[in-house]
Design a protein around this motif. Sequence first.
Motif: not given
Length: 557
Positions: A436-437, A441-443, A472-476, A447-448
């Motif tokens: 997963t690591s 990206g998003l996975g 909000v823009e700037g966060t994952a 996953g974590q």
Amino acid sequence: MIRLPERKARSETKSAIRRTALALDRRGQIERLASRPVDVLVVGGGITGCYTALDAVTRGLTVALVERDDFASGTSSKSSKMVHGGLRYIEQGNLPLVRRSLLERQRFRRNAPHLVQRLPFVFPVLAQDGVFDARIAKAFEGLLWTYDLAGGWRIGRLHQRLSVPEVLARAPRLRAEQLKGGLLYYDSRTDDARLTLTIARTAAHFGATVLNGAACRGLVREGGRVRGATVEVDGREIDVRAGVVINATGVWSDTLDALSDPGHRPRIRPAKGVHIVVPWTRLPIDGTVTVPIPGRARRATCTRWGDVVVVGTTDTDYDGSLEHVLCTREEMQYLLDGANTAFDAGLTPEDVVGSIAGLRPLVGGKEGATLDMSRDHRISTDAHGLVTVTGGKLTTSRHMGELVVDAALKVLGRRARCRTAHLPLLGGAGYDAEATSATGGLGAHLGQRYGTEARFVTDLLSEDPSLAEPIVEGTAHLRAEVVYAARCELARTVDDVLSRRTRMRVFARDLSVKAAPEVGRLLQRELGLSDDEVARQIDDYLSGIDREKTVLMEGLT
């Protein structure tokens, strides 16, 4: 509801956990709490209370867990984020605690691989003014050999010596004038709040009733014995009948003990721990680097967490209010001073993007430094049958839960074998941390945090494509995570989401302020909140941030 069979518990649990997302309906949980007596009522939704509930329900007992605020809202979301054996406990001569901690650390890594990751620790060896200098480095290395042999080897790496270039490769801004090399060993880290929440949800998966926002207002007695508690939840009072009540309220445990026994003498001695968060670009390190704090007989840890670094220390005596504990300007400054002494970083208060302050419930007298007090837990049963657990640490919470349920079974006059040592938590069964690591990206982000349950978060995107957008823009963090928190993680408020479900308040405080209105909007849609309630929650959250920043930056209380 799923009951563990007598045999093949691990394999059958894996298949059961993989099938569907666990939705938790708050009204349904309240009705269950009101409509049926239970064998065990656990008061306190920190990590010890949650593991106690999980242990009890997987032994076949009926269980309810109630938490006054939110899961992990006290000490369990404000730890150093470490799952560790504790080198300091070897220095204190407490080798049994180290052995137990290292065993439990490995169980966490196996049962919750999505939440507990291996972490390298670097101890720089300096000619002078370090955590230790070259004269005692050999003696400290002896402690590391003891640590490895006591169980540290289970993590798959032994300690090693580092040359000056190897130390600087991991901490390029470390001041090199006095640097003689370093020592490296391995421990683990975790998102403590999400770990606690996952344990609570796993308990619910096996049939426990779990509720946050459910305050214990009194104890129910029959024949001089504690046989339940009066719980206030969403403006409603419920008398919950139970064969045994367990007090797992941490630093508040003396209050509940006194309700059972008016002659109870307080035994909790709170120790305050503080951490500040700075951008990784200002303090680039790999893993954790341990540094001295000038003028203080203690060390600080600087730990990378994504694009930030958490700088902290623990264990100073505390005698203030147990509510709303905050990091002060003085505490922030001595952490900045420690980091700036060790690193050529030039950190200032303006670099601090978040802070954590919490209380550890130590058990003991008023004499001596909290730093030197034992981290062993205490379990007691009073004359009225109330079982209380105090002390201990996050790493040994599973074992503590096992021993607490053993004590509860004695009150109940029953026997049942513990099943949690090899029990995967939700999202942990079949999770491949390395694979997963590697995806990035998003996975990797999902996953974590959710492990194999990440697919239930992404499933929401087909329901509403707009949920793929960041909060909000700037966060994952995705909008889908807020919806999932409301449907499956018993999130009730903006603070629940930003402080403990996403951790934005800790790692990106100012960004969380911008996110609060969108979180409120999504919660309103999911939970049917009124406009006034959403406005109140947002205002409460922003006011809490303002107070935190005022105390931190201006030294006001």
